[in-house]
Design an enzyme around this catalytic site. Structure first.
Site, PDB file in Angstrom:
ATOM      1  N   LYS A 258     -10.531   0.069  10.304  1.00 44.76           N
ATOM      2  CA  LYS A 258     -10.650  -1.574   9.638  1.00 44.76           C
ATOM      3  C   LYS A 258     -11.492  -2.057   9.960  1.00 44.76           C
ATOM      4  O   LYS A 258     -11.927  -3.774   9.886  1.00 44.76           O
ATOM      5  CB  LYS A 258      -9.216  -2.222   8.763  1.00 44.76           C
ATOM      6  CG  LYS A 258      -9.643  -0.884   7.931  1.00 44.76           C
ATOM      7  CD  LYS A 258      -8.373  -0.928   7.213  1.00 44.76           C
ATOM      8  CE  LYS A 258      -7.394  -0.279   5.911  1.00 44.76           C
ATOM      9  NZ  LYS A 258      -8.091   0.545   5.104  1.00 44.76           N
TER      10      LYS A 258
ATOM     11  N   CYS B 218      -4.723   2.841  -3.548  1.00 40.85           N
ATOM     12  CA  CYS B 218      -3.170   3.101  -3.012  1.00 40.85           C
ATOM     13  C   CYS B 218      -2.035   1.750  -3.028  1.00 40.85           C
ATOM     14  O   CYS B 218      -1.473   1.528  -2.358  1.00 40.85           O
ATOM     15  CB  CYS B 218      -3.713   3.706  -1.138  1.00 40.85           C
ATOM     16  SG  CYS B 218      -5.005   4.420  -1.060  1.00 40.85           S
TER      17      CYS B 218
ATOM     18  N   GLN C 294      -4.373  -4.942   6.734  1.00 39.82           N
ATOM     19  CA  GLN C 294      -5.796  -6.025   6.675  1.00 39.82           C
ATOM     20  C   GLN C 294      -5.535  -7.515   7.382  1.00 39.82           C
ATOM     21  O   GLN C 294      -6.522  -8.204   7.010  1.00 39.82           O
ATOM     22  CB  GLN C 294      -5.467  -6.294   4.767  1.00 39.82           C
ATOM     23  CG  GLN C 294      -5.264  -4.796   4.329  1.00 39.82           C
ATOM     24  CD  GLN C 294      -6.601  -4.674   4.006  1.00 39.82           C
ATOM     25  OE1 GLN C 294      -7.830  -5.104   4.520  1.00 39.82           O
ATOM     26  NE2 GLN C 294      -6.911  -3.572   3.703  1.00 39.82           N
TER      27      GLN C 294
ATOM     28  N   HIS D   9       0.798  -1.574   0.405  1.00 43.40           N
ATOM     29  CA  HIS D   9       0.029  -0.119   0.276  1.00 43.40           C
ATOM     30  C   HIS D   9       0.820   1.144   0.007  1.00 43.40           C
ATOM     31  O   HIS D   9       1.325   1.116   0.687  1.00 43.40           O
ATOM     32  CB  HIS D   9      -0.799  -0.463   1.026  1.00 43.40           C
ATOM     33  CG  HIS D   9      -1.828   0.986   1.661  1.00 43.40           C
ATOM     34  ND1 HIS D   9      -1.234   2.279   2.223  1.00 43.40           N
ATOM     35  CD2 HIS D   9      -3.591   1.002   1.466  1.00 43.40           C
ATOM     36  CE1 HIS D   9      -3.027   3.255   1.837  1.00 43.40           C
ATOM     37  NE2 HIS D   9      -3.389   1.854   1.127  1.00 43.40           N
TER      38      HIS D   9
ATOM     39  N   ASP E  41       2.982  -3.963   8.394  1.00 40.13           N
ATOM     40  CA  ASP E  41       1.841  -3.583   8.108  1.00 40.13           C
ATOM     41  C   ASP E  41       0.087  -4.571   7.880  1.00 40.13           C
ATOM     42  O   ASP E  41       0.031  -5.301   7.397  1.00 40.13           O
ATOM     43  CB  ASP E  41       1.591  -2.912   6.853  1.00 40.13           C
ATOM     44  CG  ASP E  41       0.217  -1.780   6.284  1.00 40.13           C
ATOM     45  OD1 ASP E  41      -0.996  -2.489   6.856  1.00 40.13           O
ATOM     46  OD2 ASP E  41       0.287  -1.617   4.869  1.00 40.13           O
TER      47      ASP E  41
HETATM   48  N1  7TS Z   1      -1.848  -0.441   5.102  1.00 38.73           N
HETATM   49  C1  7TS Z   1      -2.396  -1.692   3.738  1.00 38.73           C
HETATM   50  C2  7TS Z   1      -2.398  -3.250   3.872  1.00 38.73           C
HETATM   51  C3  7TS Z   1      -4.159  -1.048   3.530  1.00 38.73           C
HETATM   52  O1  7TS Z   1      -5.160  -1.601   2.672  1.00 38.73           O
HETATM   53  C4  7TS Z   1      -4.454   0.121   4.432  1.00 38.73           C
HETATM   54  C5  7TS Z   1      -5.836   1.110   4.001  1.00 38.73           C
HETATM   55  C6  7TS Z   1      -3.796   1.452   5.003  1.00 38.73           C
HETATM   56  C7  7TS Z   1      -2.381   0.730   4.611  1.00 38.73           C
HETATM   57  C8  7TS Z   1      -3.494   3.338   5.441  1.00 38.73           C
HETATM   58  O2  7TS Z   1      -4.504   2.352   6.370  1.00 38.73           O
HETATM   59  P1  7TS Z   1      -5.281   4.503   6.904  1.00 38.73           P
HETATM   60  O3  7TS Z   1      -5.999   3.424   7.839  1.00 38.73           O
HETATM   61  O4  7TS Z   1      -3.983   4.540   7.802  1.00 38.73           O
HETATM   62  O5  7TS Z   1      -5.333   4.440   5.207  1.00 38.73           O
HETATM   63  N2  7TS Z   1      -6.451   0.217   2.799  1.00 38.73           N
HETATM   64  C9  7TS Z   1      -7.810   0.957   2.046  1.00 38.73           C
HETATM   65  C10 7TS Z   1      -8.028   0.012   1.439  1.00 38.73           C
HETATM   66  O6  7TS Z   1      -7.391  -0.421   0.472  1.00 38.73           O
HETATM   67  N3  7TS Z   1      -8.946   0.875   0.605  1.00 38.73           N
HETATM   68  O7  7TS Z   1      -9.000   2.140   1.005  1.00 38.73           O
HETATM   69  C11 7TS Z   1      -7.986   2.026   2.234  1.00 38.73           C
END
Ligand code: 7TS
Length: 409
Positions: free
Chosen positions: A224, A364, A201, A121, A198
């Site tokens: 999430k 992303c 997910q 990501h 990371d």
């Molecule tokens: N890493 C992964 C694997 C992600 O899927 C996401 C967000 C992030 C980092 C960033 O997370 P945040 O909470 O700091 O924004 N992924 C997604 C997605 O797949 N669709 O919208 C956000």
């Protein structure tokens, strides 16, 4: 798992969108929130909203207990050895940036290497690009196999004694791939590098044990996993966090402030400058209680069944391309796809008219899109409140979408 009973706890799911019952298949972007989380926030704001760590008054004490109690819930949830290792942040992005800035700038130098993969990501790419630029280090990528997995041989060939940091997603938000973090951590450590994970997910969907993985940092987002937006976690091994400098300076994180010099609080508070995310942390604690009551094993099993069902049903659609591992046991509960001659944004728009929410775009992960040789894809992602019926509706709507576009063009 009683999905019908679980759905009752998510009031947002009980509505019609564009004249159809909502089918929410975008939990990888953000999950919906159950009543126990909504009620915990409501109770906090109605009954004990107050700042933490300062007042001696009753509300302040209650808010502090709620905030610090949530930290202990997170510690247990990922099996960290101490709450000193649990730092509240805004989310995965902030957590990774904190490691890149604080650990990275102090420990990475010209000629060193930082290793990531092609499936990351943007939040796990750009902080390392910036660190590489600032330090003169080299950013290297572990290649992907044809099926969207990584091979440990490729990890061994990419990570060298010059590598200082290996950073990798536990579960891909596009391919659904579950990466072998424990084995990669071992390879990183054999080469003297630290391992950053990371976990955006993974933590919502499976049991994570940071001591078993032996990774040095683990990052994730509350939103999430049924918690509010604006709260996330940076787990770090105590001996590393102790050496690291704070990234944000100001109130809350200090011990003593003089005119020209100041000292910091002990862990974990030295990394939590400013009034913290009190309601968010309390909401995350409630989300953890909720997920643990259902059981992470049961959730994983349920999503695995849904992914297998979706893969089977969706692959019968003429002209569909499904990305990522073909075997359901190699992947998590999401399916990313394209339909021949229909742009994914059009797919998502037509599905929306049927009340079905999926995400379309580059998710992303632009370097991964390049590797897949596409500019965008559509993605259906599942969580504990989804059922086989949701997938049936998706497949039916996808067939309709395809027919609609072949009639028009
Ligand atoms: N890493 C992964 C694997 C992600 O899927 C996401 C967000 C992030 C980092 C960033 O997370 P945040 O909470 O700091 O924004 N992924 C997604 C997605 O797949 N669709 O919208 C956000």
């Amino acid at each position: 798992m009683d999905v019908k009973a679980i759905r009752e706890l998510f009031p947002i799911l009980n509505q019609e969108v564009n004249g159809h019952p909502l089918v929410y298949l975008d939990s990888a972007a953000t999950s919906q929130k159950p009543l126990p989380v909504i009620e915990a926030l409501d109770e906090y704001y109605r009954q004990y909203n107050s700042n933490v760590h300062r007042g001696v008054h009753t509300l302040g004490t209650k808010a502090t207990d709620g905030y610090e109690g949530a930290r202990e819930k997170v510690r247990k949830f990922i099996n960290a050895s101490s709450t000193e290792e649990i730092i509240f942040t805004r989310g995965t992005t902030t957590s990774i940036n904190t490691v890149a800035v604080s650990y990275g700038r102090a420990n990475v130098h010209e000629g060193d290497e930082i290793v990531i993969t092609y499936m990351e990501h943007h939040s796990n790419i750009i902080p390392w690009q910036q660190l590489a630029k600032q330090t003169g280090a080299t950013l290297k990528y572990i290649p992907l196999q044809e099926d969207g997995t990584i091979s440990l041989d490729d990890v061994r060939n990419t990570v060298t004694p010059k590598t200082k940091i290996v950073s990798m997603m536990h579960v891909s938000n596009v391919l659904g791939t579950i990466n072998p973090i424990k084995e990669v951590t071992k390879i990183a450590h054999e080469n003297g590098a630290i391992m950053v994970v990371d976990g955006a997910q993974s933590t919502p969907h499976m049991k994570v044990d940071v001591q078993d993985l032996d990774c040095d940092f683990y990052t994730f987002s509350g939103h999430k996993m049924c918690a509010p937006t604006g709260i996330g976690i940076l787990y770090g091994k105590k001996h590393l966090l102790e050496q690291m400098e704070p990234v944000e300076f100001g109130g809350e994180m200090i011990d003593f402030v003089g005119l020209y010099e100041s000292t910091w609080k002990e862990l974990p508070w030295k990394f939590e400058g400013g009034t913290p995310i009190i309601a968010g942390a309390i909401g995350l604690g409630a989300a953890i209680d909720f997920l643990e009551e259902i059981g992470l094993e049961a959730i994983k099993e349920h999503e695995h069944r849904l992914a297998a069902y979706a893969l089977e049903k969706m692959s019968t659609i003429d002209g569909i391309t499904i990305y990522g591992p073909k075997e359901a046991d190699k992947r998590a509960g999401l399916v990313t796809f394209n339909i021949a001659d229909v742009h994914p944004h059009d797919v998502a728009t037509v599905l929306d008219t049927e009340g079905i929410a999926v995400r379309a775009g580059h998710h992303c992960a632009q370097p991964l899109m390049k590797w897949l040789n596409v500019s965008a894809t559509a993605r259906a992602s599942f969580y504990l409140y989804n059922s086989e019926e949701d997938i049936d509706k998706l497949v039916e709507a996808l067939i309709k979408t395809k027919e609609y576009f072949s009639d028009v063009f």
